[in-house]
Design a protein around this motif. Structure first.
Motif, PDB file in Angstrom:
ATOM      1  N   MET A 138     -24.559 -67.076  56.301  1.00  0.00           N
ATOM      2  CA  MET A 138     -24.401 -67.011  54.849  1.00  0.00           C
ATOM      3  C   MET A 138     -24.631 -65.612  54.290  1.00  0.00           C
ATOM      4  N   HIS A 139     -25.157 -64.696  55.096  1.00  0.00           N
ATOM      5  CA  HIS A 139     -25.433 -63.359  54.580  1.00  0.00           C
ATOM      6  C   HIS A 139     -24.144 -62.613  54.215  1.00  0.00           C
ATOM      7  N   LEU A 140     -23.129 -62.699  55.064  1.00  0.00           N
ATOM      8  CA  LEU A 140     -21.881 -61.975  54.823  1.00  0.00           C
ATOM      9  C   LEU A 140     -20.659 -62.875  54.971  1.00  0.00           C
ATOM     10  N   LEU A 141     -20.491 -63.428  56.169  1.00  0.00           N
ATOM     11  CA  LEU A 141     -19.276 -64.196  56.454  1.00  0.00           C
ATOM     12  C   LEU A 141     -19.173 -65.439  55.578  1.00  0.00           C
ATOM     13  N   GLY A 142     -20.252 -66.195  55.471  1.00  0.00           N
ATOM     14  CA  GLY A 142     -20.208 -67.457  54.736  1.00  0.00           C
ATOM     15  C   GLY A 142     -20.087 -67.300  53.239  1.00  0.00           C
ATOM     16  N   SER A 143     -20.491 -66.135  52.710  1.00  0.00           N
ATOM     17  CA  SER A 143     -20.461 -65.933  51.257  1.00  0.00           C
ATOM     18  C   SER A 143     -19.301 -65.041  50.810  1.00  0.00           C
ATOM     19  N   TRP A 155     -30.574 -58.543  68.635  1.00  0.00           N
ATOM     20  CA  TRP A 155     -29.263 -59.075  68.240  1.00  0.00           C
ATOM     21  C   TRP A 155     -28.136 -58.052  68.117  1.00  0.00           C
ATOM     22  N   PRO A 156     -28.111 -56.937  68.822  1.00  0.00           N
ATOM     23  CA  PRO A 156     -26.948 -56.043  68.697  1.00  0.00           C
ATOM     24  C   PRO A 156     -25.685 -56.666  69.268  1.00  0.00           C
ATOM     25  N   ILE A 157     -25.798 -57.245  70.466  1.00  0.00           N
ATOM     26  CA  ILE A 157     -24.636 -57.892  71.089  1.00  0.00           C
ATOM     27  C   ILE A 157     -24.239 -59.123  70.288  1.00  0.00           C
ATOM     28  N   ALA A 158     -25.219 -59.800  69.704  1.00  0.00           N
ATOM     29  CA  ALA A 158     -24.931 -61.000  68.919  1.00  0.00           C
ATOM     30  C   ALA A 158     -24.043 -60.674  67.725  1.00  0.00           C
ATOM     31  N   TYR A 159     -24.392 -59.640  66.969  1.00  0.00           N
ATOM     32  CA  TYR A 159     -23.601 -59.292  65.782  1.00  0.00           C
ATOM     33  C   TYR A 159     -22.189 -58.837  66.160  1.00  0.00           C
ATOM     34  N   MET A 160     -22.077 -58.086  67.237  1.00  0.00           N
ATOM     35  CA  MET A 160     -20.745 -57.642  67.662  1.00  0.00           C
ATOM     36  C   MET A 160     -19.898 -58.829  68.126  1.00  0.00           C
ATOM     37  N   THR A 161     -20.509 -59.774  68.829  1.00  0.00           N
ATOM     38  CA  THR A 161     -19.792 -60.971  69.274  1.00  0.00           C
ATOM     39  C   THR A 161     -19.395 -61.846  68.093  1.00  0.00           C
ATOM     40  N   ILE A 162     -20.299 -61.981  67.129  1.00  0.00           N
ATOM     41  CA  ILE A 162     -19.995 -62.766  65.932  1.00  0.00           C
ATOM     42  C   ILE A 162     -18.798 -62.163  65.180  1.00  0.00           C
ATOM     43  N   ALA A 163     -18.802 -60.834  65.070  1.00  0.00           N
ATOM     44  CA  ALA A 163     -17.682 -60.166  64.400  1.00  0.00           C
ATOM     45  C   ALA A 163     -16.367 -60.434  65.128  1.00  0.00           C
ATOM     46  N   GLY A 180     -25.465 -66.386  64.856  1.00  0.00           N
ATOM     47  CA  GLY A 180     -24.239 -66.932  64.293  1.00  0.00           C
ATOM     48  C   GLY A 180     -24.477 -68.030  63.281  1.00  0.00           C
ATOM     49  N   ASN A 181     -25.599 -68.747  63.421  1.00  0.00           N
ATOM     50  CA  ASN A 181     -25.936 -69.797  62.458  1.00  0.00           C
ATOM     51  C   ASN A 181     -26.849 -69.293  61.346  1.00  0.00           C
ATOM     52  N   SER A 182     -27.948 -68.634  61.716  1.00  0.00           N
ATOM     53  CA  SER A 182     -28.974 -68.285  60.727  1.00  0.00           C
ATOM     54  C   SER A 182     -28.528 -67.181  59.776  1.00  0.00           C
ATOM     55  N   THR A 183     -27.622 -66.298  60.201  1.00  0.00           N
ATOM     56  CA  THR A 183     -27.175 -65.201  59.329  1.00  0.00           C
ATOM     57  C   THR A 183     -25.761 -65.413  58.799  1.00  0.00           C
ATOM     58  N   LEU A 193     -30.954 -62.808  75.224  1.00  0.00           N
ATOM     59  CA  LEU A 193     -29.939 -61.958  74.609  1.00  0.00           C
ATOM     60  C   LEU A 193     -28.650 -62.751  74.368  1.00  0.00           C
ATOM     61  N   TYR A 194     -28.326 -63.618  75.297  1.00  0.00           N
ATOM     62  CA  TYR A 194     -27.148 -64.481  75.165  1.00  0.00           C
ATOM     63  C   TYR A 194     -27.371 -65.539  74.090  1.00  0.00           C
ATOM     64  N   ALA A 195     -28.593 -66.101  74.057  1.00  0.00           N
ATOM     65  CA  ALA A 195     -28.902 -67.136  73.059  1.00  0.00           C
ATOM     66  C   ALA A 195     -28.853 -66.589  71.636  1.00  0.00           C
ATOM     67  N   SER A 196     -29.092 -65.290  71.493  1.00  0.00           N
ATOM     68  CA  SER A 196     -29.088 -64.696  70.151  1.00  0.00           C
ATOM     69  C   SER A 196     -27.717 -64.792  69.492  1.00  0.00           C
TER      70      SER A 196
END
Length: 612
Positions: A88-93, A249-257, A83-86, A75-78
């Motif tokens: 370009m979906h929103l943040l990078g583009s 990846w729920p915690i992952a997306y919130m942490t990325i945000a 943060g890398n694989s997604t 869950l932590y590794a996600s």
């Protein structure tokens, strides 16, 4: 009597040190006899026969501290992986506004997003173009490398490169996991993911960025395949749904945000993303090899070491101890060959399941891609959109896990077909709204329907694809099967970039929803007729079980134990009969008449033994 008493008092008896395994009598008796020593009786160790790996899991704990530790680490590794694989979906583009400098040194603000008219204006009038960074929520690589107008397709190139790299990594990771172990390059691969993620901050062009992220996604493709296989093999059928949800990846997306909101720029974003994920290196060092795979590969000694380590007090503390004899009955003697994609279609049964998995994964990828291409319409902020994605993923898996554990009839096939039916209904409504002109593809109403569909797609449909794959393929090719699964998911992503996304801006935007809807209907029909129920069924380990079904699924476990016990008793009886026959032959050589060797006893002088 008196002399005897006098002798016992005057003569000092030699003393002996009592052994550790003896008991000492309380005192001398009335006749002065010396203390007696008696050996303690050793406790007889019961002979344990494990006929399948599920019995071993019960002894070491199917969901103990070790499995919980693995769940938390994944869950932590996600955070790092998502943060890398997604990115370009929103943040990078995300495209910023542009500051256009005219020939007379005046400046004009060009509002994002750019289109054909604004691009023509830029080409004809702007002597210099720079992104507006003031009050910018997040500065992406689109702004950094000016990926607009003629270079706008470079964003899709980067996404295709990343998806293609993950595809290759999944294929290679699947084969490595089945031939060299699930733990192969586990720690090293994660360390290299962190290093390559940091390296991309030094990229001076979109080409350098895409190459570095391609290497990063290749490593992620390897690890996502091996780690998923390892997680499903560490636990029993009951708790497998919990372990699989570590990849949601729920915690992952919130942490990325949160990281994106704090850093406000892509370079600092990657720096802090990897600072947060750096402690993962320690967690991945503590992962153990899959004991199920070790037993299937007949590496029983190492399997015992892993099982004893998990059962040790530092982890599950079940005090269970295993020897190679205890688990030798689990391994089925089978010629170990080089397993690859061909073996997923080597029999009629596996070929049918593999074709069904291809259709299911492509359907999943199509629905998810539609979400990625339309979600920007829900909110103008990429950070808020990422946060909403994480929040929505937080509740649905919890509900599904509770139902899966509490309701035995809530099977895999019901969840598989039920999720598809709901997705089909929601996409049908979307098609009706867009086709009639009631809403555009990026309207709020359409986006809400697409988001609900995608959450069901990710949190229910995908989870059941994974669990069905786990049960339908044996251990010796399970990692190859997961690599096969993930590779078609990435193929679906590439198809989405090349076909679905252009349809949204074409004269037939409803086509971007019609194609996933057709795939959903096809998967429902194929799944209804050909998908078996897998809940409660034990996993297979060898190819012979994949060809004919696991024997424990067809016979009661009690009968299996009875057969194993009978085999041991029969062996002991044969050994005793052999000794009796040898004794009878020896008696005949000594001149004795033996009427029946099976009842002959050497000291027996009954009617069966006659003297000459």
């Amino acid at each position: 009597m008196e002399n005897h008493t006098h002798f016992s008092e005057s003569v000092k008896l030699p003393t002996k040190t009592a052994r550790a395994d003896t008991v000492f009598s309380e005192s001398n008796d009335e006749y002065g006899r010396r203390p007696t020593y008696a050996k303690k009786r050793k406790e007889k160790k019961d002979v344990v026969f494990y006929t399948n790996f599920e019995e071993v899991l019960q002894k070491i704990g199917a969901f103990g501290p070790y499995q919980i530790f693995c769940f938390i680490v994944i869950l932590y590794a996600s955070i790092e992986w998502a943060g890398n694989s997604t990115f370009m979906h929103l943040l990078g583009s995300f495209e910023p506004d542009w500051n256009c400098t005219l020939a007379n040194n005046q400046t004009v603000i060009i509002t994002a997003p750019t289109h054909d008219d604004t691009c023509n204006f830029i080409k004809q009038n702007c002597t210099n173009l720079a992104p507006v960074k003031q009050n910018l929520e997040f500065f992406s690589i689109v702004g950094q490398f000016q990926l607009i107008c003629d270079d706008s397709d470079k964003v899709e190139y980067i996404e295709v490169i990343m998806a293609g790299s993950s595809l290759i990594g999944s294929i290679i990771g699947g084969h490595m996991g089945d031939h060299f172990g699930r733990q192969t390059i586990f720690f090293t691969g994660e360390l290299l993911i962190i290093i390559t993620s940091m390296m991309c901050t030094a990229a001076q062009s979109w080409i350098a960025f895409s190459v570095i992220q391609g290497v990063n996604c290749f490593l992620y493709g390897v690890i996502e395949t091996t780690s998923l296989t390892m997680m499903v093999e560490f636990t029993s059928n009951k708790f497998r749904v919990i372990m699989v949800n570590a990849f949601q990846w729920p915690i992952a997306y919130m942490t990325i945000a949160l990281i994106a909101w704090l850093t406000q720029g892509w370079q600092v974003y990657f720096v802090f993303l990897n600072l947060v994920s750096s402690p993962l290196a320690i967690g991945f060092m503590l992962f153990l090899e899959s004991p199920r795979w070790l037993i299937a590969r007949n590496d029983l000694s190492e399997a015992c070491e892993v099982l004893n380590d998990i059962a040790h007090q530092r982890w599950n503390n079940t005090k269970a101890r295993f020897t190679t004899k205890d688990i030798s009955a689990i391994h089925k003697q089978e010629k170990q060959g080089f397993y690859w994609f061909y073996h997923l279609f080597s029999t009629k049964r596996l070929a049918k399941q593999s074709c069904l998995q291809i259709i299911s994964v492509l359907t999943y990828a199509m629905v998810s891609n539609t979400y990625l291409f339309t979600v920007a319409g829900l909110h103008d902020s990429p950070i808020i959109s990422t946060l909403i994605d994480g929040v929505l993923r937080l509740f649905i898996p919890i509900i599904i896990v509770i139902f899966d554990l509490m309701v035995p009839s809530f099977g895999r096939k019901i969840q598989f077909l039920g999720s598809l039916v709901i997705e089909g209904i929601l996409f049908g409504v979307v098609i009706a709204l867009v086709a009639t002109g009631t809403c555009t593809y990026d309207s709020k109403a359409v986006n809400i329907l697409v988001i609900v569909t995608t959450m069901i797609n990710d949190c229910i449909f995908w989870i059941n694809i994974v669990q069905i794959t786990t049960q339908r393929y044996p251990t010796v090719i399970r990692c190859v099967a997961f690599g096969f699964l993930h590779s078609f998911r990435h193929i679906g992503a590439i198809i989405g970039f090349l076909i679905l996304k252009p349809l949204l801006t074409s004269t037939w935007p409803v086509g971007a929803f019609v194609i996933p809807e057709a795939m959903i209907v096809l998967t429902i029909l194929v799944g209804f007729f050909f998908q078996p129920e897998t809940k409660g069924k034990a996993l297979m380990d060898q190819m012979v079980e994949a060809n004919y079904g696991r024997l424990e699924n067809e016979l009661p476990r009690a009968l299996m134990r009875l057969a194993a016990g009978h085999r041991v008793d029969q062996s002991e009886t044969r050994q005793q009969h052999r000794k009796d026959m040898e004794s009878a032959k020896a008696a005949e050589l000594m001149g004795k008449k033996v009427s029946s060797p099976w009842v002959f006893k050497e000291k027996d002088s009954g009617p069966n033994v006659k003297e000459d």
